[in-house]
Design an enzyme around this catalytic site. Structure first.
Site, PDB file in Angstrom:
ATOM      1  N   ALA A   1      19.228  21.073  35.099  1.00 17.57           N
ATOM      2  CA  ALA A   1      18.218  21.050  36.255  1.00 17.57           C
ATOM      3  C   ALA A   1      17.645  19.529  36.601  1.00 17.57           C
ATOM      4  CB  ALA A   1      17.570  21.889  36.427  1.00 17.57           C
TER       5      ALA A   1
ATOM      6  N   MET B   1      14.938  18.391  35.852  1.00 21.40           N
ATOM      7  CA  MET B   1      14.542  17.168  34.795  1.00 21.40           C
ATOM      8  C   MET B   1      15.465  16.436  33.521  1.00 21.40           C
ATOM      9  SD  MET B   1      11.170  17.505  35.137  1.00 21.40           S
ATOM     10  CE  MET B   1      10.205  17.142  33.076  1.00 21.40           C
TER      11      MET B   1
ATOM     12  N   ASN C   1      25.816  21.239  31.020  1.00 22.85           N
ATOM     13  CA  ASN C   1      25.234  22.091  31.461  1.00 22.85           C
ATOM     14  C   ASN C   1      26.354  23.562  31.775  1.00 22.85           C
ATOM     15  OD1 ASN C   1      23.244  22.315  33.475  1.00 22.85           O
ATOM     16  ND2 ASN C   1      24.087  23.183  34.982  1.00 22.85           N
TER      17      ASN C   1
ATOM     18  N   VAL D   1      15.718  23.119  28.949  1.00 22.06           N
ATOM     19  CA  VAL D   1      16.205  24.388  29.273  1.00 22.06           C
ATOM     20  C   VAL D   1      15.335  25.459  29.861  1.00 22.06           C
ATOM     21  CG1 VAL D   1      17.841  24.176  28.066  1.00 22.06           C
ATOM     22  CG2 VAL D   1      16.123  26.011  27.068  1.00 22.06           C
TER      23      VAL D   1
ATOM     24  N   SER E   1       5.728  15.012  29.847  1.00 20.05           N
ATOM     25  CA  SER E   1       4.424  14.950  31.034  1.00 20.05           C
ATOM     26  C   SER E   1       5.202  14.387  33.067  1.00 20.05           C
ATOM     27  CB  SER E   1       4.074  15.358  31.074  1.00 20.05           C
ATOM     28  OG  SER E   1       2.638  15.454  32.185  1.00 20.05           O
TER      29      SER E   1
ATOM     30  N   LYS F   1       0.693  18.741  24.832  1.00 18.25           N
ATOM     31  CA  LYS F   1       1.105  19.363  26.428  1.00 18.25           C
ATOM     32  C   LYS F   1       0.581  20.140  26.716  1.00 18.25           C
ATOM     33  CE  LYS F   1       3.549  18.754  29.764  1.00 18.25           C
ATOM     34  NZ  LYS F   1       3.416  19.928  30.479  1.00 18.25           N
TER      35      LYS F   1
ATOM     36  N   HIS G   1      -2.920  19.206  27.790  1.00 11.65           N
ATOM     37  CA  HIS G   1      -2.855  17.992  28.499  1.00 11.65           C
ATOM     38  C   HIS G   1      -3.237  19.048  30.259  1.00 11.65           C
ATOM     39  CE1 HIS G   1      -0.343  17.165  32.440  1.00 11.65           C
ATOM     40  NE2 HIS G   1      -0.308  15.303  31.998  1.00 11.65           N
ATOM     41  N   ASN G   2      -1.828  19.986  29.723  1.00 10.34           N
ATOM     42  CA  ASN G   2      -2.081  20.923  30.989  1.00 10.34           C
ATOM     43  C   ASN G   2      -3.043  21.956  31.846  1.00 10.34           C
ATOM     44  OD1 ASN G   2       0.984  20.260  30.962  1.00 10.34           O
ATOM     45  ND2 ASN G   2       1.659  22.053  31.592  1.00 10.34           N
TER      46      ASN G   2
ATOM     47  N   GLU H   1      -4.879  19.502  33.147  1.00 11.21           N
ATOM     48  CA  GLU H   1      -4.209  19.457  34.617  1.00 11.21           C
ATOM     49  C   GLU H   1      -5.243  20.538  35.452  1.00 11.21           C
ATOM     50  OE1 GLU H   1      -0.273  19.114  34.354  1.00 11.21           O
ATOM     51  OE2 GLU H   1       0.045  20.809  35.810  1.00 11.21           O
TER      52      GLU H   1
HETATM   53  C1  6PG Z   1       4.071  17.986  33.572  1.00  8.40           C
HETATM   54  C2  6PG Z   1       3.298  20.029  34.306  1.00  8.40           C
HETATM   55  C3  6PG Z   1       4.465  20.371  34.318  1.00  8.40           C
HETATM   56  C4  6PG Z   1       4.291  21.631  34.712  1.00  8.40           C
HETATM   57  C5  6PG Z   1       3.403  22.605  35.297  1.00  8.40           C
HETATM   58  C6  6PG Z   1       3.068  23.459  36.204  1.00  8.40           C
HETATM   59  O1  6PG Z   1       2.851  17.736  33.437  1.00  8.40           O
HETATM   60  O2  6PG Z   1       4.557  17.771  34.356  1.00  8.40           O
HETATM   61  O3  6PG Z   1       2.204  19.843  34.109  1.00  8.40           O
HETATM   62  O4  6PG Z   1       4.706  20.598  32.577  1.00  8.40           O
HETATM   63  O5  6PG Z   1       4.537  20.918  36.508  1.00  8.40           O
HETATM   64  O6  6PG Z   1       3.452  23.162  34.474  1.00  8.40           O
HETATM   65  O7  6PG Z   1       2.777  24.357  35.754  1.00  8.40           O
HETATM   66  P1  6PG Z   1       2.164  25.620  36.411  1.00  8.40           P
HETATM   67  O8  6PG Z   1       3.484  26.180  37.087  1.00  8.40           O
HETATM   68  O9  6PG Z   1       1.185  26.674  35.491  1.00  8.40           O
HETATM   69  O10 6PG Z   1       1.155  25.295  37.680  1.00  8.40           O
END
Ligand code: 6PG
Length: 504
Positions: A15, A17, A36, A79, A133, A205, A208-209, A212
């Site tokens: 995909a 990424m 793939n 994946v 990320s 990670k 991090h999210n 985010e």
């Molecule tokens: C990153 C992002 C990536 C993703 C989020 C979206 O670090 O590149 O965090 O991992 O865009 O997981 O998360 P939501 O769909 O929960 O907003």
């Protein structure tokens, strides 16, 4: 069939990424075997990228895919997090993955699953987890990488991870963003560092999210307050965010916000796209996992949780629409100084952001003790300076704070951040008060301020709460004139009787 044992690394899952990460590796001179499950995707990808510096090898089946990679193999999986990871891991094992081979899961997997998988597959391969990320562009030209797992496996992965990661300037810590296809960034410091054993990389990670989520919610609240109180267009707001991006708030999320706000709607060119986007947020779960983990460990990351709940509330769109016809709030018209309000919202955003990061790092501190990791907080902050979604100028300051004191109890206590809040909190408080007065929901600004005021209070009302618990359930309380651990109980129906004291 591809030449056997010639590729430096294998990548499964093409995909966007996966494709971009494969191209990033190939740009850095690594020969990449790719697979793939739909062969056409592999073929189209190879056809579209014939001349990468390292070379791409497209494979139609898993045995060819594995055979093409030098042993011990390094296989990178891109994946969907969840059952697909186990499914693909099992298929690879069946196709001939060997015990010394390293299987890296680069998805947003739950860190507990990574711990489980490392154990479960330990006699079939070395399962490794790496947070990635930066979205599609990050994957292509330099993501922030948070690898965690077996230390020996890491030594073999490190050259690839260091090469493909985002780079920041060694002096300033600013991201170097000059890569183009076939011409990766050379020099600079890589935004990749070994985080720790088993699930540590995926755990970081997840944090991090979580950060985010709150970063995005805070920006949303700033936008919403200014839009409602100043009644200005998205374009005007874009200019404000653009200016903010030149100061302390300089970050990827502020930068894209400025870009988003000035985007016209393709269907109605006289209007702005943001005004046509439905205000109902979705989520894949990483913010929720962070909040659940915080509750499990008893760490008050209330702003991160508030950001998750704000998305949940937004998703109740039809319910909110119905409620808006019934529930009243204040009638308010802002007639104060407009520039002063913009400054105040800026400061509220900045102070709340400091609190949000303080919460994220506080949670990681608790986690390292609980799960037996040794986390290097300066290093974690430093690899978030470039490549990732939360990259920001501010992360250099966090790196500096943990470099000054690696055991810092809370970011709020670092001299730099202490001073920042000291200098900016008046306006932050005024914004929270104004939001309440005007009836504009600003849960993240409010919860961050509550966290700050709670954290700096030597005395909180939990004394009364403890008394209530003891009153209705004999749950006991500790006393200020007794050593910690001495639990007391009063028979509240017969208060003349002496308290019972139990030392634990
Ligand atoms: C990153 C992002 C990536 C993703 C989020 C979206 O670090 O590149 O965090 O991992 O865009 O997981 O998360 P939501 O769909 O929960 O907003």
């Amino acid at each position: 069939m591809a030449e056997e044992n010639s590729a430096d690394v294998g990548l499964i899952g093409l995909a966007v990424m996966g494709q971009n990460l494969a191209l990033n590796m190939a740009d850095h001179g690594f020969k990449v075997s790719v697979y793939n499950r739909t062969s056409k995707v592999t073929k189209d990808f190879i056809d579209a990228n014939p001349n990468t510096p390292g070379g791409l090898v497209g494979c139609e089946n898993l045995s060819d895919f594995l055979a093409a990679v030098k042993t011990p193999r390094k296989i990178v999986m891109l994946v969907k997090a969840g059952p697909a990871v186990d499914m693909v891991a099992k298929q690879l094992i069946e196709a001939g993955l060997e015990k010394e081979d390293i299987l890296v899961d680069c998805g947003n997997s739950q860190w507990t699953d990574t711990i489980r998988r490392e154990k479960e597959y330990s006699d079939r391969c070395r399962f490794f987890g790496s947070g990635v990320s930066g979205g599609e562009i990050g994957a292509r030209f330099g993501p922030s990488l948070m690898p965690g797992g077996n230390g020996e496996a890491w030594k073999l992965l490190e050259p690839i991870w260091t090469a493909i990661a985002a780079k920041v300037d060694a002096e300033t810590g600013k991201p170097i963003e000059t890569a183009t296809p076939g011409h990766p960034v050379t020099g600079g410091v890589a935004c990749s560092a070994y985080i720790g054993e088993n699930g540590a990389g995926h755990y970081v990670k997840m944090i991090h999210n979580g950060i985010e989520y709150i970063d995005m919610q805070l920006i949303g609240e700033a936008y919403f307050l200014l839009r409602n109180l100043l009644q200005v267009t998205a374009e005007k707001l874009s200019q404000i965010f653009g200016r903010w991006n030149e100061g302390d708030l300089d970050s990827y999320l502020i930068e894209i916000t400025a870009d988003i706000l000035k985007q016209r709607d393709p269907e109605h060119p006289e209007a702005f796209l943001v005004d046509y986007i439905l205000d109902s947020a979705e989520q894949k779960g990483t913010g929720k996992w962070t909040s659940i983990n915080a509750l499990d460990l008893g760490i008050p990351t209330n702003s991160i949780a508030e950001a998750v709940f704000a998305r949940c509330l937004s998703a109740l769109k039809s319910e909110r629409e119905a409620a808006s016809r019934h529930l009243t709030g204040p009638v308010y018209r802002y007639d104060g100084d407009r520039n002063e309000l913009i400054k105040a919202v800026h400061d509220a955003l900045y102070c709340s952001k400091i609190c949000a990061y303080a919460q994220g790092f506080q949670l990681m501190r608790a986690a390292e003790a609980e799960y037996g990791w040794k986390l290097d907080f300066a290093s974690i902050a430093s690899i978030w300076r470039g490549g990732c979604i939360i990259r920001a100028r501010f992360l250099q300051k966090i790196t500096d704070a943990y470099t000054r004191d690696s055991r810092l109890v809370n970011l709020l206590l670092d001299p730099y951040f202490k001073e920042q809040i000291q200098n900016n909190q008046t306006r932050w408080r005024s914004v929270v008060a104004l939001a309440a007065q005007a009836g504009v929901a600003a849960p993240a600004f409010m919860s961050a301020l509550a966290y700050y005021d709670g954290y700096r209070s030597a005395q909180l009302p939990a004394n009364l709460l403890q008394a209530q618990r003891d009153y209705f359930g004999a749950h006991t309380y500790e006393r200020i004139d007794q050593p910690r651990g001495v639990h007391c109980h009063l028979d509240w129906s017969k208060p003349d009787r002496p308290q019972i004291k139990i030392a634990h």
